[in-house]
Design a protein around this motif. Sequence first.
Motif, mmCIF file in Angstrom:
data_model
loop_
_atom_site.group_PDB
_atom_site.id
_atom_site.type_symbol
_atom_site.label_atom_id
_atom_site.label_comp_id
_atom_site.label_asym_id
_atom_site.label_seq_id
_atom_site.Cartn_x
_atom_site.Cartn_y
_atom_site.Cartn_z
ATOM 1 N N ASN A 400 13.605 -63.660 -10.032
ATOM 2 C CA ASN A 400 12.998 -63.254 -11.298
ATOM 3 C C ASN A 400 13.793 -63.879 -12.445
ATOM 4 O OD1 ASN A 400 11.680 -62.041 -13.403
ATOM 5 N ND2 ASN A 400 12.492 -59.993 -13.018
ATOM 6 N N LYS A 402 12.965 -64.315 -15.480
ATOM 7 C CA LYS A 402 12.824 -63.650 -16.784
ATOM 8 C C LYS A 402 14.056 -62.800 -17.079
ATOM 9 C CE LYS A 402 7.761 -63.497 -16.605
ATOM 10 N NZ LYS A 402 6.556 -62.638 -16.568
ATOM 11 N N THR A 403 14.693 -62.298 -16.013
ATOM 12 C CA THR A 403 15.918 -61.519 -16.185
ATOM 13 C C THR A 403 17.018 -62.342 -16.831
ATOM 14 O OG1 THR A 403 15.348 -60.310 -14.175
ATOM 15 C CG2 THR A 403 17.608 -60.093 -14.953
ATOM 16 N N GLY A 407 11.198 -68.159 -19.132
ATOM 17 C CA GLY A 407 9.831 -67.802 -18.817
ATOM 18 C C GLY A 407 9.485 -68.226 -17.401
ATOM 19 N N GLN A 408 8.564 -67.501 -16.780
ATOM 20 C CA GLN A 408 8.197 -67.829 -15.403
ATOM 21 C C GLN A 408 6.821 -67.260 -15.066
ATOM 22 O OE1 GLN A 408 10.552 -65.955 -12.346
ATOM 23 N NE2 GLN A 408 10.096 -67.543 -10.838
ATOM 24 N N PRO A 414 10.469 -71.552 -12.813
ATOM 25 C CA PRO A 414 10.695 -71.107 -14.189
ATOM 26 C C PRO A 414 10.393 -72.217 -15.186
ATOM 27 C CG PRO A 414 12.775 -71.513 -13.078
ATOM 28 C CD PRO A 414 11.712 -71.620 -12.035
#
Length: 596
Positions: A400, A402-403, A407-408, A414
């Motif tokens: 993830n 975004k963490t 952006g993804q 990503p």
Amino acid sequence: MSKITKSSTAEYFAKNLQQVGFSSPLKAVLTTLKEAVDNSLDACESAGILPDLLVEIAKVGTGSTKNTDLIRIVVEDNGPGIEAEDLAKVYGEYLASSKFGRGQCSRGQQGIGISAATTWAQMTNARGVSVVSKTKKMRKAVSAQVDVDIKSNTGVLKNKETMDWDRDHGTRVEFVLDGRIQLNGDGGLLTYIEGTILVNPHMTITYKLNEADFVTVTRVSTEVPQVPEASLPHPHTFKLGEFITHSTLFGKTTLSKFLKTGFSRISDQSISEFTKKGLPKNLLEKPLTSLSEEDFKKVFQAVQNTDLMAPSTKSVLTVGEEALSKSITRLGEIDFFAVVTRKPTICDFKPVVVEVALARFKDRNQQADSPVTLLRFANRVPLQFDKSGCAITWAIESVNWKTYGLGQPKDSLPLGPYIFAISIVSPFIKFKNASKETIDASEELVAEIRLALIQAGQKLSRHIKKEVKEADLERKLAHIEQFGPILVEGLARIINAPESRKKKAEEGLKKLLGRDSEEAIADLEAAESKLLAQKQREKKKGIAHGDEDEEIHVISSEDLVEEASEPQGTKKSTTKKAVGTQKATATTKKTTGKKA
């Protein structure tokens, strides 16, 4: 009934060259370059030589097939060279390799690639490869043309002659074949060369692609990678058929000796455990040639049902964080980079090491809303095709991002102007195809790659947060700079303050914002120039400065500029540090003068 015929290995691959990377004119050029460079690097490393490579690729005419060009590919190295009697085997015979079947972290292990390139050149241009080779023992180099005898899978040496060559040792290969040149993108030649530069910091390469000028990239490490000795396979990675086939390599050896010498992590204690799991004791001292298929099944099942130690991780090779950090700077001016090298581990009973490098380059116009550029490596060889099915791609998409501030889109790479380089090194990498373009994904391998990516992502997150804070602070300072002078002028007008008081207020505002670091830098540079001038004058007078090792510490102006970009809370201390450094410099100068 139709007649059953038999074909040679060369004949099979000549009809199915797409299986080894020659499925299109674009891939033909890239695969030929890759196989030639891999051979050169492996040869240099095995001989302990720092590689110096020359690569030339140019369009020299129109190809014999539709929509193709005639491409000339030259790769020259300073390796140990190849004996004249081995040229035909190396370049014209399939499955002929000194590393075939060995569990080693080397690039080429199958003995297919360079022979397939010779076949493609022969099929599209009616001639194979031109080779020049010289070893240390040779007085003169040997020049010859090598073709493939497709019916018998043997190499044919033509036009052999000796010649003078300005190298003490090395090899030069030249292919002329049908193809097309692509420089950038996933299948680009420049992408491949940059990837090879990244994971080979000990290499110097000079290359010329098409009509561009020669480019030389020098090495940043003088250490030749020590490729570990070949590793024995772990028995739990075998299937029954592979187990039986593996036993045929050991002839009349007894079963117990075969188990201890043919696999890793099997000892006398392990064999005792096998007997408890169903292996008949009377088979242990029998020769392998006397065992039946039923006997092999009993042995195999007993081995599979016994818990064994994981294989040693000493057989893996890493580029290293320090070398990778230096190497990445050769690709351009970097704005940010993070490098992570995981400790060697075991995935699917195979030793593996994963390395990750994330970087953002100032001189590359990548869009913020486009996917990151992904560079994949297996045993330090770039993988440029079929990335969607690769274990590396799966691992990146499962994180993830975004963490960590990127952006993804769902189940995708990503987004951002970054380059992600992921390297996997193992003596037993499992590829999905013979062209070695994508790594087979297993849960353990994907999990290990994820851990490396998460570590690098944490470093990236800290950098992005720092950038956001600095941008926010700069925006606030800009507002104060815009409206502060107006406020000072208004207050001066209200209280009828003199011009000197107004000027002091403006200077105070400037110091408060930390914008006075330029003055400190100018003072420091002046102090540095005075110190250097004093040393030069003393040198002319013949005055010694004591020990040559005595160090005069002067902080460079670049360091202050970097510190000046810190948030507002550090501005006051930065200014003090500049003044303190200035005093320290003057003191050092004074002390040096007295000593002289």
